[in-house]
Design a protein around this motif. Structure first.
Motif, PDB file in Angstrom:
ATOM      1  N   VAL A   1      52.409   0.974 -18.488  1.00 46.43           N
ATOM      2  CA  VAL A   1      51.844   0.509 -17.704  1.00 46.43           C
ATOM      3  C   VAL A   1      51.941  -1.474 -18.351  1.00 46.43           C
ATOM      4  O   VAL A   1      51.871  -1.195 -19.540  1.00 46.43           O
ATOM      5  CB  VAL A   1      50.237   0.994 -18.010  1.00 46.43           C
ATOM      6  N   THR A   2      52.205  -2.165 -16.876  1.00 45.26           N
ATOM      7  CA  THR A   2      52.360  -3.638 -17.411  1.00 45.26           C
ATOM      8  C   THR A   2      51.370  -3.927 -17.016  1.00 45.26           C
ATOM      9  O   THR A   2      51.081  -4.017 -15.793  1.00 45.26           O
ATOM     10  CB  THR A   2      53.841  -3.571 -17.395  1.00 45.26           C
ATOM     11  N   VAL A   3      50.989  -5.869 -17.233  1.00 45.23           N
ATOM     12  CA  VAL A   3      50.451  -6.470 -16.395  1.00 45.23           C
ATOM     13  C   VAL A   3      51.183  -7.930 -17.882  1.00 45.23           C
ATOM     14  O   VAL A   3      51.205  -8.010 -18.496  1.00 45.23           O
ATOM     15  CB  VAL A   3      48.858  -6.484 -17.788  1.00 45.23           C
ATOM     16  N   SER A   4      50.703  -8.796 -16.084  1.00 42.01           N
ATOM     17  CA  SER A   4      52.688 -10.163 -16.651  1.00 42.01           C
ATOM     18  C   SER A   4      51.765 -11.402 -16.981  1.00 42.01           C
ATOM     19  O   SER A   4      52.538 -11.904 -17.422  1.00 42.01           O
ATOM     20  CB  SER A   4      52.848 -10.066 -15.298  1.00 42.01           C
ATOM     21  N   GLY A   5      50.653 -10.791 -17.383  1.00 43.24           N
ATOM     22  CA  GLY A   5      50.176 -12.054 -17.751  1.00 43.24           C
ATOM     23  C   GLY A   5      48.646 -12.526 -17.812  1.00 43.24           C
ATOM     24  O   GLY A   5      47.523 -11.234 -17.106  1.00 43.24           O
ATOM     25  N   ASN A   6      47.897 -12.790 -18.038  1.00 38.52           N
ATOM     26  CA  ASN A   6      46.450 -13.207 -18.238  1.00 38.52           C
ATOM     27  C   ASN A   6      45.636 -13.763 -16.449  1.00 38.52           C
ATOM     28  O   ASN A   6      46.638 -14.307 -16.085  1.00 38.52           O
ATOM     29  CB  ASN A   6      45.940 -14.132 -19.458  1.00 38.52           C
ATOM     30  N   LEU A   7      44.738 -13.246 -16.150  1.00 33.32           N
ATOM     31  CA  LEU A   7      43.723 -13.713 -15.259  1.00 33.32           C
ATOM     32  C   LEU A   7      43.094 -15.659 -15.633  1.00 33.32           C
ATOM     33  O   LEU A   7      42.483 -15.223 -16.562  1.00 33.32           O
ATOM     34  CB  LEU A   7      42.970 -12.949 -15.241  1.00 33.32           C
ATOM     35  N   LEU A   8      42.699 -15.946 -14.573  1.00 35.63           N
ATOM     36  CA  LEU A   8      42.496 -17.222 -14.973  1.00 35.63           C
ATOM     37  C   LEU A   8      40.584 -16.966 -14.450  1.00 35.63           C
ATOM     38  O   LEU A   8      40.170 -16.590 -13.692  1.00 35.63           O
ATOM     39  CB  LEU A   8      42.719 -18.404 -14.280  1.00 35.63           C
ATOM     40  N   ALA A   9      39.883 -17.251 -15.693  1.00 37.16           N
ATOM     41  CA  ALA A   9      38.417 -17.465 -15.516  1.00 37.16           C
ATOM     42  C   ALA A   9      37.570 -18.185 -13.812  1.00 37.16           C
ATOM     43  O   ALA A   9      38.342 -18.478 -13.868  1.00 37.16           O
ATOM     44  CB  ALA A   9      37.624 -17.781 -16.422  1.00 37.16           C
ATOM     45  N   ASN A  10      36.361 -17.235 -13.522  1.00 32.49           N
ATOM     46  CA  ASN A  10      35.742 -18.221 -12.667  1.00 32.49           C
ATOM     47  C   ASN A  10      37.169 -18.152 -11.681  1.00 32.49           C
ATOM     48  O   ASN A  10      36.916 -19.539 -10.651  1.00 32.49           O
ATOM     49  CB  ASN A  10      35.084 -18.921 -12.673  1.00 32.49           C
ATOM     50  N   THR A  11      37.671 -17.157 -10.944  1.00 33.61           N
ATOM     51  CA  THR A  11      39.181 -17.785  -9.918  1.00 33.61           C
ATOM     52  C   THR A  11      39.252 -16.663  -9.012  1.00 33.61           C
ATOM     53  O   THR A  11      39.415 -15.238  -9.365  1.00 33.61           O
ATOM     54  CB  THR A  11      40.168 -17.705 -10.784  1.00 33.61           C
ATOM     55  N   THR A  12      39.369 -16.431  -7.909  1.00 35.30           N
ATOM     56  CA  THR A  12      39.693 -15.158  -6.703  1.00 35.30           C
ATOM     57  C   THR A  12      40.757 -15.716  -6.045  1.00 35.30           C
ATOM     58  O   THR A  12      41.564 -16.269  -5.879  1.00 35.30           O
ATOM     59  CB  THR A  12      38.971 -15.910  -5.281  1.00 35.30           C
ATOM     60  N   TYR A  13      41.565 -13.951  -6.613  1.00 40.33           N
ATOM     61  CA  TYR A  13      42.715 -13.746  -6.119  1.00 40.33           C
ATOM     62  C   TYR A  13      42.898 -12.883  -5.104  1.00 40.33           C
ATOM     63  O   TYR A  13      41.848 -11.622  -4.936  1.00 40.33           O
ATOM     64  CB  TYR A  13      43.506 -13.235  -7.716  1.00 40.33           C
ATOM     65  N   THR A  14      44.264 -13.086  -4.530  1.00 38.17           N
ATOM     66  CA  THR A  14      44.340 -11.930  -3.020  1.00 38.17           C
ATOM     67  C   THR A  14      45.113 -11.170  -3.731  1.00 38.17           C
ATOM     68  O   THR A  14      45.910 -11.154  -4.780  1.00 38.17           O
ATOM     69  CB  THR A  14      44.811 -12.683  -1.783  1.00 38.17           C
TER      70      THR A  14
END
Length: 192
Positions: free
Chosen positions: A67-80
């Motif tokens: 299981v991998t995650v390529s990076g961090n998500l940004l707060a208060n941001t909408t992702y498709t």
């Protein structure tokens, strides 16, 4: 001698009845999909995409999924979000996403989180009854923090049950085709 004849007739009758079937056209079984890899790409309006992936090439074998995650998500941001499912036991790998889309009435993805508070919204094509499938979705991250995101694909869920079309897995039923939990970090954007 009479007993031998009766025994022979009984055996022949048993074989005849066992070899005959009233069902001349058996119902074909729809085998469940083999899914070794789930890749979820989360793309913001601006900035870098983040990829969540689980890969289990030996299925129920002794090795745990990678299981991998390529990076961090940004707060208060909408992702498709877009999901790709593969069966990498085939060569070349089979794209199972196509089969899930073709059998949309029989599949639905569900999203949940712990420790963080993202909001998930179904997007993309619905099934023939107007219910979501969830191959495509969006996620609004909310505040910074660390936690997990769990993605579950259910086969033959009850899409008319309470809350299911809104993404609540509680009453969905069905069988889980694949489920993965990803450790994620949601960070505040850098101030320039």
């Amino acid at each position: 001698m009479k007993t031998i004849k009766l025994l022979a007739i009984a055996c022949i009758s048993a074989i005849t009845f066992a070899s005959c079937s009233d069902d001349e056209n058996p119902t074909p079984t729809n085998e469940e999909e083999v899914i070794t890899t789930m890749t979820i790409t989360l793309t913001p309006a601006s900035g870098s995409a983040v990829t969540l992936q689980t890969r289990d090439l030996d299925g129920d074998g002794p090795n745990a999924p990678v299981v991998t995650v390529s990076g961090n998500l940004l707060a208060n941001t909408t992702y498709t979000g877009a999901i790709v499912l593969l069966n990498e036991t085939e060569d070349p790998a089979e794209n199972v996403t196509t089969e899930v889309a073709e059998e949309a009435d029989e599949h639905q993805f569900f999203y949940s989180a712990t420790g963080i508070s993202p909001t998930f919204t179904y997007a993309g094509t619905n099934d023939s009854n107007g219910n979501p499938v969830g191959i495509n979705f969006s996620v609004a991250t909310g505040a910074a923090g660390t936690g997990t995101i769990t993605v579950t694909l259910r086969h033959e869920p009850n899409k008319t049950a309470t809350g299911v079309s809104g993404g609540d897995i509680t009453n969905a039923g069905g069988e889980t085709d694949i489920e993965a939990t990803f450790n994620v970090t949601v960070t505040n954007p850098a101030v320039l």
